[in-house]
Write a protein that holds these residues in place. Structure first.
Motif, PDB file in Angstrom:
ATOM      1  N   THR A  22       0.847  -1.189   0.000  1.00 55.47           N
ATOM      2  CA  THR A  22       0.000   0.000   0.000  1.00 55.47           C
ATOM      3  C   THR A  22       0.881   1.237   0.000  1.00 55.47           C
ATOM      4  O   THR A  22       1.774   1.373   0.840  1.00 55.47           O
ATOM      5  CB  THR A  22      -0.927   0.013   1.227  1.00 55.47           C
ATOM      6  N   ALA A  23       0.604   2.119  -0.960  1.00 51.88           N
ATOM      7  CA  ALA A  23       1.380   3.343  -1.095  1.00 51.88           C
ATOM      8  C   ALA A  23       0.582   4.525  -0.551  1.00 51.88           C
ATOM      9  O   ALA A  23      -0.636   4.588  -0.719  1.00 51.88           O
ATOM     10  CB  ALA A  23       1.727   3.575  -2.560  1.00 51.88           C
ATOM     11  N   SER A  24       1.283   5.442   0.088  1.00 46.39           N
ATOM     12  CA  SER A  24       0.614   6.616   0.662  1.00 46.39           C
ATOM     13  C   SER A  24      -0.010   7.461  -0.438  1.00 46.39           C
ATOM     14  O   SER A  24      -1.050   8.090  -0.253  1.00 46.39           O
ATOM     15  CB  SER A  24       1.598   7.446   1.478  1.00 46.39           C
ATOM     16  N   GLU A  25       0.635   7.480  -1.562  1.00 45.05           N
ATOM     17  CA  GLU A  25       0.077   8.104  -2.749  1.00 45.05           C
ATOM     18  C   GLU A  25       0.757   7.460  -3.939  1.00 45.05           C
ATOM     19  O   GLU A  25       1.930   7.124  -3.892  1.00 45.05           O
ATOM     20  CB  GLU A  25       0.304   9.621  -2.730  1.00 45.05           C
ATOM     21  N   PHE A  26       0.018   7.260  -4.968  1.00 43.78           N
ATOM     22  CA  PHE A  26       0.588   6.536  -6.104  1.00 43.78           C
ATOM     23  C   PHE A  26      -0.154   6.925  -7.365  1.00 43.78           C
ATOM     24  O   PHE A  26      -1.373   6.826  -7.429  1.00 43.78           O
ATOM     25  CB  PHE A  26       0.489   5.026  -5.868  1.00 43.78           C
ATOM     26  N   ASN A  27       0.603   7.351  -8.365  1.00 42.15           N
ATOM     27  CA  ASN A  27       0.015   7.682  -9.655  1.00 42.15           C
ATOM     28  C   ASN A  27       0.521   6.665 -10.655  1.00 42.15           C
ATOM     29  O   ASN A  27       1.666   6.705 -11.096  1.00 42.15           O
ATOM     30  CB  ASN A  27       0.415   9.092 -10.071  1.00 42.15           C
ATOM     31  N   PHE A  28      -0.327   5.722 -10.982  1.00 49.37           N
ATOM     32  CA  PHE A  28       0.065   4.632 -11.852  1.00 49.37           C
ATOM     33  C   PHE A  28       0.488   5.133 -13.221  1.00 49.37           C
ATOM     34  O   PHE A  28       1.202   4.443 -13.937  1.00 49.37           O
ATOM     35  CB  PHE A  28      -1.098   3.649 -11.981  1.00 49.37           C
ATOM     36  N   GLY A  29       0.079   6.327 -13.597  1.00 51.67           N
ATOM     37  CA  GLY A  29       0.482   6.841 -14.890  1.00 51.67           C
ATOM     38  C   GLY A  29       1.924   7.308 -14.905  1.00 51.67           C
ATOM     39  O   GLY A  29       2.575   7.291 -15.945  1.00 51.67           O
ATOM     40  N   ASP A  30       2.425   7.714 -13.743  1.00 48.65           N
ATOM     41  CA  ASP A  30       3.779   8.257 -13.653  1.00 48.65           C
ATOM     42  C   ASP A  30       4.790   7.273 -13.082  1.00 48.65           C
ATOM     43  O   ASP A  30       6.003   7.475 -13.228  1.00 48.65           O
ATOM     44  CB  ASP A  30       3.786   9.506 -12.764  1.00 48.65           C
ATOM     45  N   SER A  31       4.294   6.273 -12.397  1.00 45.18           N
ATOM     46  CA  SER A  31       5.197   5.378 -11.672  1.00 45.18           C
ATOM     47  C   SER A  31       4.832   3.919 -11.892  1.00 45.18           C
ATOM     48  O   SER A  31       3.691   3.592 -12.205  1.00 45.18           O
ATOM     49  CB  SER A  31       5.148   5.674 -10.163  1.00 45.18           C
ATOM     50  N   ASP A  32       5.830   3.080 -11.732  1.00 48.73           N
ATOM     51  CA  ASP A  32       5.653   1.632 -11.771  1.00 48.73           C
ATOM     52  C   ASP A  32       5.816   1.085 -10.356  1.00 48.73           C
ATOM     53  O   ASP A  32       6.474   1.702  -9.511  1.00 48.73           O
ATOM     54  CB  ASP A  32       6.706   0.973 -12.665  1.00 48.73           C
ATOM     55  N   MET A  33       5.253  -0.064 -10.112  1.00 51.68           N
ATOM     56  CA  MET A  33       5.419  -0.723  -8.815  1.00 51.68           C
ATOM     57  C   MET A  33       6.065  -2.083  -9.020  1.00 51.68           C
ATOM     58  O   MET A  33       5.702  -2.803  -9.967  1.00 51.68           O
ATOM     59  CB  MET A  33       4.076  -0.883  -8.110  1.00 51.68           C
ATOM     60  N   ILE A  72      -2.187  -4.448  -9.753  1.00 50.83           N
ATOM     61  CA  ILE A  72      -2.383  -3.185  -9.038  1.00 50.83           C
ATOM     62  C   ILE A  72      -3.865  -2.858  -8.989  1.00 50.83           C
ATOM     63  O   ILE A  72      -4.577  -3.038  -9.979  1.00 50.83           O
ATOM     64  CB  ILE A  72      -1.604  -2.040  -9.719  1.00 50.83           C
ATOM     65  N   ASP A  73      -4.298  -2.367  -7.834  1.00 48.66           N
ATOM     66  CA  ASP A  73      -5.632  -1.787  -7.701  1.00 48.66           C
ATOM     67  C   ASP A  73      -5.409  -0.293  -7.501  1.00 48.66           C
ATOM     68  O   ASP A  73      -5.139   0.170  -6.383  1.00 48.66           O
ATOM     69  CB  ASP A  73      -6.375  -2.394  -6.502  1.00 48.66           C
ATOM     70  N   ASN A  74      -5.470   0.450  -8.585  1.00 49.98           N
ATOM     71  CA  ASN A  74      -5.125   1.861  -8.527  1.00 49.98           C
ATOM     72  C   ASN A  74      -6.044   2.634  -7.598  1.00 49.98           C
ATOM     73  O   ASN A  74      -5.615   3.591  -6.943  1.00 49.98           O
ATOM     74  CB  ASN A  74      -5.160   2.450  -9.932  1.00 49.98           C
ATOM     75  N   ALA A  75      -7.309   2.235  -7.517  1.00 51.90           N
ATOM     76  CA  ALA A  75      -8.253   2.940  -6.664  1.00 51.90           C
ATOM     77  C   ALA A  75      -7.872   2.831  -5.194  1.00 51.90           C
ATOM     78  O   ALA A  75      -8.193   3.708  -4.386  1.00 51.90           O
ATOM     79  CB  ALA A  75      -9.665   2.394  -6.886  1.00 51.90           C
ATOM     80  N   LYS A  76      -7.172   1.764  -4.852  1.00 48.63           N
ATOM     81  CA  LYS A  76      -6.768   1.539  -3.456  1.00 48.63           C
ATOM     82  C   LYS A  76      -5.305   1.879  -3.221  1.00 48.63           C
ATOM     83  O   LYS A  76      -4.797   1.673  -2.118  1.00 48.63           O
ATOM     84  CB  LYS A  76      -7.018   0.077  -3.064  1.00 48.63           C
TER      85      LYS A  76
END
Length: 135
Positions: A22-33, A72-76
């Motif tokens: 779980t990320a405190s904030e995460f923008n899947f468009g800008d970052s990879d996990m 990834i569940d971007n909403a979460k």
């Protein structure tokens, strides 16, 4: 960005386990996990296990291909590593990481210094979650 892993534990050979990040904030468009692992208690390097990008690109190390699934569940703001058909060799501490979607590519190995992996190419690094596979 802070990341926190969970879901580690002890599992029998052939079993399954799902790790969460779980990320405190995460923008899947800008970052990879992604996920790295380090053999427990050793000075070994951290090995890249898997990563997923917003461009629908995913990577798996040969040793886990066909057995692990990254998602990834971007909403979460949460990523997952589904581990199936686990083997004793999967025993390690698993770390979640976030990296810019821009180059350079994910390092396949992170050098260990005193047991701690050097993460200068990554934006975020978690505290790790331990997975132990028993026979």
């Amino acid at each position: 960005v802070q990341v926190v892993e969970s879901g580690g534990g002890t599992v029998q050979v052939g079993g399954s386990l799902r790790l969460s990040c779980t990320a405190s904030e995460f923008n899947f468009g800008d970052s990879d996990m992604g996920w790295y692992r380090q053999v427990s208690g050793g000075e070994s390097d951290c090995e890249l296990v898997s990563y997923i990008s917003s461009r629908s690109t995913s990577y798996y190390a040969d040793s886990v291909k066909g057995r692990f699934t990254v998602s990834i569940d971007n909403a979460k703001n949460t990523g997952y590593l589904q581990m199936s058909s686990v083997q004793v060799e999967d025993t390690a501490k698993y770390y979640c990481a976030i990296k810019s979607a821009l180059p350079p590519p994910w390092p396949e190995r992170l050098q260990s210094r005193g047991g701690t992996c050097l993460t200068r190419h990554l934006e975020s690094w978690g505290q790790g979650t331990l997975v132990t596979v028993v026979s």
